[in-house]
Scaffold this active site. Sequence first.
Site, PDB file in Angstrom:
ATOM      1  N   GLY A 195       0.229   0.151 -11.149  1.00 57.34           N
ATOM      2  CA  GLY A 195       1.636   0.500 -11.316  1.00 57.34           C
ATOM      3  C   GLY A 195       1.835   1.878 -11.899  1.00 57.34           C
TER       4      GLY A 195
ATOM      5  CD  GLU B 230     -11.207 -12.959  -4.733  1.00 58.70           C
ATOM      6  OE1 GLU B 230     -10.547 -12.595  -3.741  1.00 58.70           O
ATOM      7  OE2 GLU B 230     -11.229 -12.318  -5.803  1.00 58.70           O
TER       8      GLU B 230
END
Length: 368
Positions: A14, A169
């Site tokens: 961001g 994952e």
Amino acid sequence: MSQHRVLIVGGGFGGLSVARRLRRTAVDVTLVDRRNFHLFQPLLYQVATGGLSAADIVAPLRSVLKRQTNARVLLAEVEDLDFDGNRVILSDGHLEYDTLVVATGATHHYFGNDHWEALAPGLKTIEDATEIRRRIFLAFEAAERTSKANEVTEWLTFVVVGGGRTGVELAGALAEIARDTLKHEFRSIDPADARIILLEGADCVLPSYPGRLPDKAKKQLEQLGVSVRTGSLVSDMHTDHVTIRGRDGLEQIRARTVLWGAGVTASRLAQRIVHATGVESDRLGRVPVEPDLTVPGQPNVFVIGDMAICGDEAGQPLPGVAPVAIQQGQYVARAIRGRLQNRPTRPFRYRDYGTMATIGRHRAVAVC
């Protein structure tokens, strides 16, 4: 007259997105981070399981912004925020701003059991990833050296707490390490005997994914040899075992390696914003923001990324993923330019291009 000062705290997806989108804007941009590099967090699990090195997923912030003459990078630790004085308090001084963007992300959340962190590292930093990798490969080495069958079983049992994307994952990559990468590497043990147990408190893994994708993810994990235990919550943890509370009551799992992916909480600066403004955070400590991503009552302070509560068009909170932070950063840069040109700002709208969770090297589930 001096140029408008934009201070960005946090060099993640961001914050860096804001800085780069302001490269052709007549403002002075200062990006502050306690690390001098940008980390590609979605691939941390690859570093943690030995698929990539740390250098593969980091980029020096100064290198990224070196051609942007209106931007500078400062290595500093932010201690507090002074909204009345338009200042950010550092551990060794302060910085003033005209517009502030706070994008310091999130950290591990142990649900009131912070002492578990030493036993079950999370996965948010490079240091976390290298520590997890150390523990994984040390477990196989310890199993190779011991002659006690019960200790071999404990060393070859890996518990992954949390069935979100990080946990899925990690578990998938762990299974491939045991059954493929380390095949024929040892003499006293067979790495394929390793047990990888994935614990999830909800009724399915990847609970935020729609339709049949959670079931498909579970099936693919099981095909890799992962034992998926849904409806299971950790109630206690020690160096050689984990106690879980499941549908059938309490159960103890003997394991020497536990990895944490069960939850996150907003960074401590979110708490400072909540305290200073009186707004109410959610259970994850995130800051509620206005439709233009500013803090209520603070029109020159933007909060974006994992530390902000921002809803989609249906009113549901946006997920803490990189595309959300990137689009919010791009929006904030446009909003700053619009303000300088006295143009109205439209509310932020997120465009969902899909998301994916990889399960080993050749499997994945995706929302498109």
